[in-house]
Design a protein around this motif. Structure first.
Motif, PDB file in Angstrom:
ATOM      1  N   VAL A 131      -2.860 -14.294 -14.899  1.00  0.00           N
ATOM      2  CA  VAL A 131      -1.979 -14.303 -13.734  1.00  0.00           C
ATOM      3  C   VAL A 131      -1.200 -12.998 -13.713  1.00  0.00           C
ATOM      4  N   GLU A 132      -1.223 -12.316 -12.576  1.00  0.00           N
ATOM      5  CA  GLU A 132      -0.483 -11.062 -12.431  1.00  0.00           C
ATOM      6  C   GLU A 132       0.439 -11.140 -11.223  1.00  0.00           C
ATOM      7  N   ASN A 133       1.685 -10.789 -11.435  1.00  0.00           N
ATOM      8  CA  ASN A 133       2.663 -10.648 -10.357  1.00  0.00           C
ATOM      9  C   ASN A 133       2.803  -9.151 -10.084  1.00  0.00           C
ATOM     10  N   VAL A 134       2.284  -8.688  -8.937  1.00  0.00           N
ATOM     11  CA  VAL A 134       2.101  -7.260  -8.685  1.00  0.00           C
ATOM     12  C   VAL A 134       3.103  -6.752  -7.652  1.00  0.00           C
ATOM     13  N   HIS A 135       3.926  -5.772  -8.073  1.00  0.00           N
ATOM     14  CA  HIS A 135       4.865  -5.127  -7.146  1.00  0.00           C
ATOM     15  C   HIS A 135       5.000  -3.639  -7.469  1.00  0.00           C
ATOM     16  N   ASP A 136       3.918  -3.023  -7.972  1.00  0.00           N
ATOM     17  CA  ASP A 136       4.012  -1.619  -8.386  1.00  0.00           C
ATOM     18  C   ASP A 136       2.933  -0.737  -7.757  1.00  0.00           C
ATOM     19  N   GLN A 137       2.395  -1.127  -6.605  1.00  0.00           N
ATOM     20  CA  GLN A 137       1.330  -0.351  -5.965  1.00  0.00           C
ATOM     21  C   GLN A 137       1.919   0.794  -5.131  1.00  0.00           C
ATOM     22  N   ILE A 138       2.624   1.682  -5.794  1.00  0.00           N
ATOM     23  CA  ILE A 138       3.277   2.785  -5.088  1.00  0.00           C
ATOM     24  C   ILE A 138       2.280   3.847  -4.640  1.00  0.00           C
ATOM     25  N   TYR A 139       1.041   3.771  -5.108  1.00  0.00           N
ATOM     26  CA  TYR A 139       0.012   4.762  -4.796  1.00  0.00           C
ATOM     27  C   TYR A 139      -0.752   4.450  -3.511  1.00  0.00           C
ATOM     28  N   LEU A 140      -0.526   3.294  -2.892  1.00  0.00           N
ATOM     29  CA  LEU A 140      -1.295   2.906  -1.711  1.00  0.00           C
ATOM     30  C   LEU A 140      -1.119   3.932  -0.590  1.00  0.00           C
TER      31      LEU A 140
ATOM     32  N   ARG B 153      -7.974   4.361  -5.798  1.00  0.00           N
ATOM     33  CA  ARG B 153      -6.540   4.081  -5.858  1.00  0.00           C
ATOM     34  C   ARG B 153      -5.694   5.249  -5.348  1.00  0.00           C
ATOM     35  N   ASN B 154      -6.309   6.149  -4.576  1.00  0.00           N
ATOM     36  CA  ASN B 154      -5.566   7.240  -3.942  1.00  0.00           C
ATOM     37  C   ASN B 154      -4.806   8.082  -4.966  1.00  0.00           C
ATOM     38  N   THR B 155      -5.355   8.231  -6.148  1.00  0.00           N
ATOM     39  CA  THR B 155      -4.664   8.949  -7.219  1.00  0.00           C
ATOM     40  C   THR B 155      -5.454  10.191  -7.608  1.00  0.00           C
ATOM     41  N   LYS B 156      -4.919  11.356  -7.245  1.00  0.00           N
ATOM     42  CA  LYS B 156      -5.552  12.612  -7.628  1.00  0.00           C
ATOM     43  C   LYS B 156      -5.400  12.830  -9.124  1.00  0.00           C
ATOM     44  N   TYR B 157      -4.216  12.548  -9.623  1.00  0.00           N
ATOM     45  CA  TYR B 157      -4.031  12.497 -11.072  1.00  0.00           C
ATOM     46  C   TYR B 157      -2.767  11.709 -11.386  1.00  0.00           C
ATOM     47  N   SER B 158      -2.799  11.098 -12.548  1.00  0.00           N
ATOM     48  CA  SER B 158      -1.636  10.413 -13.102  1.00  0.00           C
ATOM     49  C   SER B 158      -1.607  10.735 -14.589  1.00  0.00           C
ATOM     50  N   VAL B 159      -0.535  11.380 -15.026  1.00  0.00           N
ATOM     51  CA  VAL B 159      -0.391  11.799 -16.419  1.00  0.00           C
ATOM     52  C   VAL B 159       0.853  11.132 -17.002  1.00  0.00           C
ATOM     53  N   SER B 160       0.705  10.517 -18.160  1.00  0.00           N
ATOM     54  CA  SER B 160       1.850   9.850 -18.785  1.00  0.00           C
ATOM     55  C   SER B 160       1.904  10.163 -20.271  1.00  0.00           C
ATOM     56  N   VAL B 161       3.114  10.190 -20.808  1.00  0.00           N
ATOM     57  CA  VAL B 161       3.369  10.365 -22.240  1.00  0.00           C
ATOM     58  C   VAL B 161       4.414   9.330 -22.639  1.00  0.00           C
TER      59      VAL B 161
END
Length: 428
Positions: free
Chosen positions: A374-383, A263-271
């Motif tokens: 069913v998923e409506n997907v519009h959040d693939q900002i990591y592509l 997913r082209n993600t080196k890191y993703s950190v969330s709180v």
């Protein structure tokens, strides 16, 4: 998005109102019409129908001869529904819900059975057999089979004494798993391994969960003297603390770390702090749950390659709303969930997921089970930005863009014939 959330919330509320309205009348009519109050014990054994968690029914028939197990709830005296949940120590807590169908002087009730994380299959089925037998005793006492029963207490504690147990681990449990798999062919090789660790603490007022997972999947293909290789690696770690505020309200803090070259993600950190409300009290969660949870917090991301929005790293705020419904009744079980997530700087960057699992008995001998997501997907900002090669697609190296994901399954079961056969024969 708002319209979808509104419609689904109304459907949830409609289902909840109908279930609440139907529960009591169904119980009263059923017992009144079929019940029989008598001081004379019945000649026949009680007829028991069990559903929910899959049991070793051959073992139960051999060791619970005071009851007849039937395969149709319409002819049963007692309908038992079994659910299970993971306990704080890593074992299982089984909820055995006894639904009285023919005894007028008994009410429905629930008992629990707890197994340990290191219990063998034999120890688990013994504990479940003992719990099932204990719950059936009030009904068996109304039959002449009770004259053939005897009881024995195996404990060492004398009556009146209280055994005080000190826990040196203070309710903490730890677990680690390592697994690997190899599949080799002349022109194709696949290596897969993963590590998993967990540290949890569960009490009546607080729940702490810590999880970490690392997985590596390597594929090699050789054709015409050339070798093609694909390496997919991912790492995920999370930590959460949830505090019980009342019989319905809870609050918590959730943190996570994620890494994936797929997913082209080196890191993703969330709180993210969160709050949750359960329409029903938690002490009836083995039969019905309807929760509404809200999460909000920052997320920091860094990518391996420049994203489609010309970013190598970014920090965004994200919010989520999650609705979960679970209903367990004698006619079947319903599970449904709705999750809506969006980035707050741009509400068009969102994802809406609806999933459901439905198992319903239509008529005697006919059951239907279905589920879909069913998923409506519009959040693939990591592509990643740029063209994706055919080799990357065929080797499954990268996530492809998609505006939706759909999955579904359906099954029908028809059963008829003898409902009283309790004979066990495992030959051949």
């Amino acid at each position: 998005m708002l319209r979808f959330l509104t419609i689904f919330t109304l459907l949830f509320c409609f289902a909840f109102i109908n279930v609440r309205a139907a529960e009591k009348p169904e119980k009263d009519v059923r017992i009144k019409s079929r019940g029989s109050l008598s001081y004379n014990k019945r000649e026949a054994k009680i007829k028991v129908y069990i559903e929910g968690v899959r049991l070793d029914m051959d073992y139960m028939r051999r060791n619970m001869r005071f009851a007849d197990f039937v395969n149709d709830p319409a002819v049963a005296d007692v309908h038992i529904i079994i659910n299970n949940r993971v306990s704080g120590s890593g074992g299982m807590v089984y909820s055995l819900m006894y639904n009285n169908l023919t005894f007028e002087n008994f009410s429905d009730f629930t008992i629990t059975c707890t197994t340990l994380a290191d219990d063998t299959n034999e120890e688990e089925r013994q504990k479940l057999k003992d719990a099932l037998s204990l719950g059936l005793m009030p009904f068996v006492n109304q039959t002449k089979a009770s004259d053939q029963l005897s009881f024995r207490y195996r404990g060492d504690v004398e009556p009146g004494q209280v055994e005080i147990v000190e826990d040196p681990w203070r309710n903490w449990t730890f677990r680690a798993d390592v697994s690997g798999r190899v599949n080799l062919e002349e022109s194709k090789k696949n290596y897969n391994y993963s590590f998993y660790g967990r540290a949890d603490k569960v009490t009546e007022d607080i729940r702490i969960r810590n999880n970490a997972r690392r997985s590596v999947n390597t594929q090699k293909y050789t054709t015409e003297g050339e070798e093609y290789r694909s390496d997919n690696t991912s790492t995920y770690a999370s930590s959460s603390t949830v505090k019980s505020l009342s019989s319905r309200w809870s609050t918590g803090l959730f943190g996570s770390f994620y890494n994936s070259n797929y997913r082209n993600t080196k890191y993703s950190v969330s709180v993210k702090p969160a709050v949750e409300y359960n329409i029903f009290p938690w002490d009836v969660s083995d039969r019905k749950v309807f929760t509404i949870a809200y999460y909000i917090g920052p997320e920091w991301m860094k990518y391996y390659e420049e994203s489609i929005y010309d970013k190598m790293e970014e920090s965004l705020w994200e919010q989520s709303l999650r609705l979960d419904l679970q209903i367990v009744q004698t006619w079947g079980e319903v599970k449904a969930g709705l999750n809506a997530t969006n980035y707050m700087h741009d509400w068009t960057k969102n994802r809406i997921t609806f999933d459901t699992d439905l198992s319903v008995r239509i008529i005697r001998g006919l059951s239907v089970r279905m589920g879909f997501t069913v998923e409506n997907v519009h959040d693939q900002i990591y592509l990643p930005k740029g063209e994706i090669s055919l080799e990357d697609v065929l080797l499954n190296k990268v996530q492809l863009p998609s505006s939706f994901e759909v999955g579904a399954n359906v099954g029908i079961r028809v059963q008829f014939g003898s409902i009283y056969n309790n004979i066990v024969n495992n030959r051949m």
